[in-house]
Write a protein that holds these residues in place. Structure first.
Motif, short mmCIF file in Angstrom:
data_model
loop_
_atom_site.label_atom_id
_atom_site.label_comp_id
_atom_site.label_asym_id
_atom_site.label_seq_id
_atom_site.Cartn_x
_atom_site.Cartn_y
_atom_site.Cartn_z
N LYS A 3 0.84 -1.19 0.00
CA LYS A 3 0.00 0.00 0.00
C LYS A 3 0.88 1.24 0.00
O LYS A 3 1.74 1.39 0.86
N SER A 4 0.63 2.10 -0.97
CA SER A 4 1.36 3.36 -1.02
C SER A 4 0.82 4.32 0.02
O SER A 4 -0.35 4.26 0.39
N MET A 5 1.68 5.22 0.50
CA MET A 5 1.22 6.26 1.42
C MET A 5 0.79 7.52 0.67
O MET A 5 0.23 8.43 1.27
N THR A 6 1.07 7.60 -0.61
CA THR A 6 0.70 8.77 -1.41
C THR A 6 -0.58 8.49 -2.18
O THR A 6 -0.65 7.54 -2.94
N ALA A 7 -1.59 9.32 -1.95
CA ALA A 7 -2.87 9.13 -2.63
C ALA A 7 -3.73 10.37 -2.46
O ALA A 7 -3.45 11.24 -1.63
N PHE A 8 -4.78 10.43 -3.27
CA PHE A 8 -5.74 11.54 -3.21
C PHE A 8 -7.13 10.98 -3.48
O PHE A 8 -7.32 10.12 -4.34
N GLY A 150 0.18 1.15 -4.56
CA GLY A 150 1.20 0.27 -3.99
C GLY A 150 1.44 -0.96 -4.83
O GLY A 150 2.58 -1.39 -5.04
N GLU A 151 0.36 -1.55 -5.34
CA GLU A 151 0.50 -2.77 -6.14
C GLU A 151 1.25 -2.51 -7.44
O GLU A 151 1.83 -3.44 -8.02
N ARG A 152 1.24 -1.27 -7.90
CA ARG A 152 2.01 -0.94 -9.10
C ARG A 152 3.51 -1.06 -8.86
O ARG A 152 4.30 -1.17 -9.81
#
Length: 288
Positions: A3-8, A150-152
């Motif tokens: 899971k990425s911490m960067t998102a909107f 994140g999966e990317r």
């Protein structure tokens, strides 16, 4: 699960009082650090919002903004207290009659008087309920975006880990040939110096060289850490901190491997390992 911490994420909803808009921006951070910008009517919802964030997110700096754009039909009317207004007007006229140069009093002057003009109290329960539901939906959307982002990164990690495994195996296969080459080099060095090489002396030199250049332990640890990273990427939990620790351990072993290298090929492999580890470490900083 990566899971990425960067998102909107952003969502809107129509309410009886107007349009509610919720925007959430998240970037990497060591801990979960939320901040809120809320209209005054929703200030008391900050604690429930924080609790909802803790359910969905583990780390990240999260900025939450909720706006309420009131509709024209929902705009509150004003109530005029005619009794106070009449009393203010009569008092003003009474004073004017006592003055040589009386000043004219207008409607705005009377409306400014405390108690003359008031706005009816609004029931904010409906808009609060809408805001809670909207926030939950937006946080859920943010979590989906973080997981998708994140999966990317998974193919990047898998590719780097595969390259590292190949490099470790390459160095492992080089070691026997390197020792033979070093033995040959020792014999040639003694021959040039015209020194008769005793078998015991050669054995001692080779033992010292083997001890100095023994990288089996480092290679074993590198393989173990690579395997641990692979397993960690499959966990359904926050894995960022664990991956960060593993990147440090991988880098430590790669540095030791480089310092023990006695061959240009092994040195290049160690450098390539450190490059791959650094590429992964940069991405790990953004993983929850």
């Amino acid at each position: 699960m990566i899971k990425s911490m960067t998102a909107f994420a952003r969502k809107d909803v129509q309410d009886s009082q107007g349009t509610l808009t919720c925007e959430i921006r998240a970037v990497n951070h060591r801990y979960l650090e939320p901040s809120f910008r809320l209209p005054e009517a929703l200030r008391e919802l900050e604690n429930p919002f924080r609790e909802e964030l803790r359910k969905q997110l583990k780390r990240g700096k999260v900025d939450v903004s909720i706006r309420l754009q009131a509709s024209e039909t929902a705009a509150p009317g004003f109530e005029v207290n005619e009794g106070i207004a009449q009393a203010v007007n009569e008092a003003a006229n009474h004073v004017n009659r006592m003055l040589d140069n009386p000043a004219h009093i207008n409607a705005l002057d009377i409306l400014r008087w405390p108690g003359v003009l008031s706005a009816p109290e609004q029931d904010d329960n409906a808009v609060k309920e809408s805001a809670l539901q909207l926030f939950e939906q937006t946080v859920a959307e943010l979590a989906i975006v973080r997981q998708r982002e994140g999966e990317r990164l998974r193919p990047l990690f898998e590719d780097r880990l595969a390259q590292m495994t190949t490099l470790v195996e390459t160095v492992r296969n080089l070691v026997p040939e390197l020792l033979k080459a070093q033995e040959k080099h020792l014999r040639e060095r003694f021959q040039k110096a015209r020194v008769e090489l005793e078998p015991e002396r050669l054995t001692q030199e080779m033992v010292m060289l083997a001890q100095k250049s023994d990288v089996a332990e480092e290679l074993d640890r590198l393989e173990a850490h690579i395997s641990e990273v692979t397993d960690t990427l499959k966990r359904d939990e926050a894995i960022g901190r664990r991956l960060d620790f593993l990147m440090q351990e991988l880098n430590r072993e790669a540095n030791t491997l480089s310092s023990k290298s006695i061959d240009a090929g092994a040195t290049r492999a160690a450098v390539d390992l450190k490059v791959l580890i650094e590429q992964m470490r940069e991405q790990v900083q953004n993983i929850e």
